[in-house]
Design an enzyme around this catalytic site. Structure first.
Site, mmCIF file in Angstrom:
data_model
loop_
_atom_site.group_PDB
_atom_site.id
_atom_site.type_symbol
_atom_site.label_atom_id
_atom_site.label_comp_id
_atom_site.label_asym_id
_atom_site.label_seq_id
_atom_site.Cartn_x
_atom_site.Cartn_y
_atom_site.Cartn_z
ATOM 1 N N GLU A 172 15.640 77.187 -37.025
ATOM 2 C CA GLU A 172 16.785 78.077 -37.316
ATOM 3 C C GLU A 172 16.988 78.282 -38.812
ATOM 4 O O GLU A 172 18.102 78.108 -39.324
ATOM 5 C CB GLU A 172 18.062 77.532 -36.653
ATOM 6 C CG GLU A 172 17.978 77.534 -35.144
ATOM 7 C CD GLU A 172 19.309 77.242 -34.437
ATOM 8 O OE1 GLU A 172 20.276 76.821 -35.080
ATOM 9 O OE2 GLU A 172 19.361 77.465 -33.198
ATOM 10 N N GLU A 291 15.085 77.072 -27.523
ATOM 11 C CA GLU A 291 16.415 76.498 -27.270
ATOM 12 C C GLU A 291 17.187 77.494 -26.426
ATOM 13 O O GLU A 291 17.384 78.637 -26.849
ATOM 14 C CB GLU A 291 17.193 76.235 -28.567
ATOM 15 C CG GLU A 291 16.710 75.028 -29.336
ATOM 16 C CD GLU A 291 17.615 74.669 -30.512
ATOM 17 O OE1 GLU A 291 18.840 74.869 -30.405
ATOM 18 O OE2 GLU A 291 17.077 74.206 -31.525
HETATM 19 O O1 AHR Z 1 20.611 72.091 -29.656
HETATM 20 C C1 AHR Z 1 21.663 71.909 -30.537
HETATM 21 C C2 AHR Z 1 21.472 72.651 -31.849
HETATM 22 O O2 AHR Z 1 21.548 74.030 -31.607
HETATM 23 C C3 AHR Z 1 20.154 72.501 -32.529
HETATM 24 O O3 AHR Z 1 20.079 71.383 -33.344
HETATM 25 C C4 AHR Z 1 20.046 73.736 -33.359
HETATM 26 O O4 AHR Z 1 18.722 74.131 -33.557
HETATM 27 C C5 AHR Z 1 20.877 74.748 -32.603
HETATM 28 O O5 AHR Z 1 21.792 75.368 -33.446
#
Ligand code: AHR
Length: 497
Positions: A172, A291
């Protein structure tokens, strides 16, 4: 209400890459400490890993697990987590403002992944670090022997290289919250040069570049376009992340949110192909949705957590029944895009926005979202077929023409099996779906599994599985026509053989 569908074994989308059933363990909250690892727990094995958790992860058949972050990786020194445990430093972990003891690191995680029959998707730190730390790490994990870092691994008790194949170039990096946040240009350059060095060490690896942290980012989709324009020849996948919540308590709108995910996938795919055309390249960049989940229940509780503690209960969402329905619809969306989405990670796996929960020094249990994830992972292997569906539709606050029914179908030729996944989003009515399955001659109905509950807010607890699947015997298959009644707000898995 009625819906109609045609399913034909020739309407292929693509062979499903099983890595779409991946998950994620970050050094965050109680995911590692108190989750997968708890020495002293009655179920702990000789390395301190909880055997009860290993068994639950195995039930999900998770093919790949992303590690060690997440936001955490952007200020992580991987060297802190290898070698004799007594020498490992305690550090301030900046992403989640906790203390990281480093009792678990790369080697232990690779061992754990083997115990659950998973591969590792490893992320490198492109926040506070860069080319040098990444090339050293891959020399440590993947080079056989005879060099400083590979021999250091051997001296740590790992004679054979880990041969980790899939690597994330940071996490990210478009997000201002990220330690070492970068503009698309800055990130594209570091991704390109780090990827180059890593592939010089091991040319067999595959690299995932960061894309946007969600569709609401102001730089989406320019971040993807700029990054890929710079790093196109080095990287193999672009990453997508997305979490949803039902903050306004509007179930009809909430259950439609996989339409946003569908739009996200289509936009990123188009962006990849635009850069492909611009570069006159033969190479296609695939999508790694590494994610995804529901995440909002724990937001307020997290604000009250004391900083600089060890393994506090962060991001512990307690999922309800409607969350399981949206998770099911998101899995269906991946199957509908099986030609380009080659990896996906349910974020995360244990305790932290997770299907599996543990009590410290106690029991472990299944959240509501465990079930659609398990069904998709177990039965969703083979070729994704394109169901031709005509479903009644509705409009919600943010979406128009939302089909009440979501569906995906998977044909497993080796096992001679077809599985149809369906969500009925109607809040009041059952819908009868009539499906033409005449191309599957001689098949009969094996089972119709249903996840349903009168209460959209029903949750599971350590003592009671209020939301758990059952099978229904009302569905019929005769003369190539399958008739199935999908209860209001339900997740359905129909298996033919
Ligand atoms: O999964 C939780 C968080 O969400 C992770 O660390 C990040 O990559 C995202 O913002």
């Amino acid at each position: 209400l009625q819906a109609k569908m045609i399913l034909d074994k020739n309407y292929e989308i693509a062979k499903i890459d099983e890595r779409i059933y991946g998950s994620f363990i970050e050094h965050l909250g109680r995911a590692v400490y108190g989750g997968i690892y708890e020495p002293g727990h009655p179920e702990a094995d000789e390395q301190g890993f909880r055997k009860d958790v290993i068994e639950l992860v195995k039930e999900l058949q998770v093919p790949i697990v992303r590690y060690p972050g997440g936001n955490m990786v952007s200020a992580y020194n991987w060297e802190d987590g290898v070698g004799p445990k007594e020498d490992r430093p305690r550090r301030l972990e900046l992403a989640w403002r906790v203390i990281e003891t480093n009792e678990v690191g790369t080697n232990e995680f690779v061992d754990w992944a083997k115990k659950v029959n998973s591969d590792v998707m490893m992320a490198v730190n492109l926040g506070t670090r860069g080319i040098d730390a990444a090339r050293n790490l891959i020399e440590y994990t993947n080079h056989p022997s005879g060099t400083y870092w590979s021999d250091l691994r051997r001296s740590h008790g790992y004679e054979q290289p880990h041969n980790i194949k899939t690597w994330c170039l940071g996490n990210e990096m478009d997000g201002p919250w990220q330690v070492g946040h970068k503009t698309a240009y800055e990130y594209g350059r570091i991704a390109q040069e780090t990827g180059k060095a890593m592939k010089l060490v091991d040319p067999t690896i595959e690299l995932v570049a960061c894309g946007s942290s969600n569709t609401g980012m102001p730089t989406f989709p320019e971040y993807e376009a700029t990054t890929l324009d710079i790093a196109y020849e080095q990287v193999d996948y672009i990453s997508l992340h997305q979490y949803y919540g039902n903050r306004n308590n509007d179930a009809a709108n909430y259950l439609a949110k996989n339409m946003d995910m569908d739009h996200f996938i289509k936009t990123v795919r188009a962006t990849c192909d635009y850069i492909k055309a611009k570069h006159r390249s033969k190479k296609t960049i695939n999508l790694s949705f590494d994610e995804w989940n529901v995440w909002y229940h724990s937001n307020d509780a997290d604000k009250k957590i004391e900083p600089w503690t060890i393994a506090p209960p962060q991001l512990e969402d307690h999922y309800n029944f409607e969350d399981a329905l949206l998770v099911g619809s998101m899995l269906i969306t991946f199957l509908q895009h099986a030609d380009r989405v080659k990896m996906a990670c349910l974020a995360q796996l244990v305790n932290v926005i997770a299907p599996i929960m543990t009590e410290n020094n106690g029991r472990s249990w299944k959240q509501t979202i465990f079930y659609p994830y398990m069904h998709a992972s177990i039965f969703g292997r083979g070729v994704s077929l394109k169901p031709i569906l005509s479903s009644p539709k509705y409009d919600s606050k943010d979406f128009t023409d939302v089909p009440y029914i979501d569906s995906a179908a998977v044909y497993n030729e080796e096992k001679d099996e077809v599985t149809i996944f369906l969500v009925n989003k109607h809040l009041e009515d059952a819908i009868t779906v009539t499906t033409d399955v005449r191309s599957f001659e001689g098949y009969s109905l094996v089972e119709h599994i249903i996840l349903e509950n009168d209460d959209l807010k029903a949750v599971n607890t350590v003592d009671h599985q209020a939301v758990a699947p059952h099978t229904n015997s009302e569905s019929k298959l005769g003369d190539g026509i399958l008739e199935a009644r999908l209860p209001k707000t339900s997740w359905n898995v129909i298996r033919l053989k």
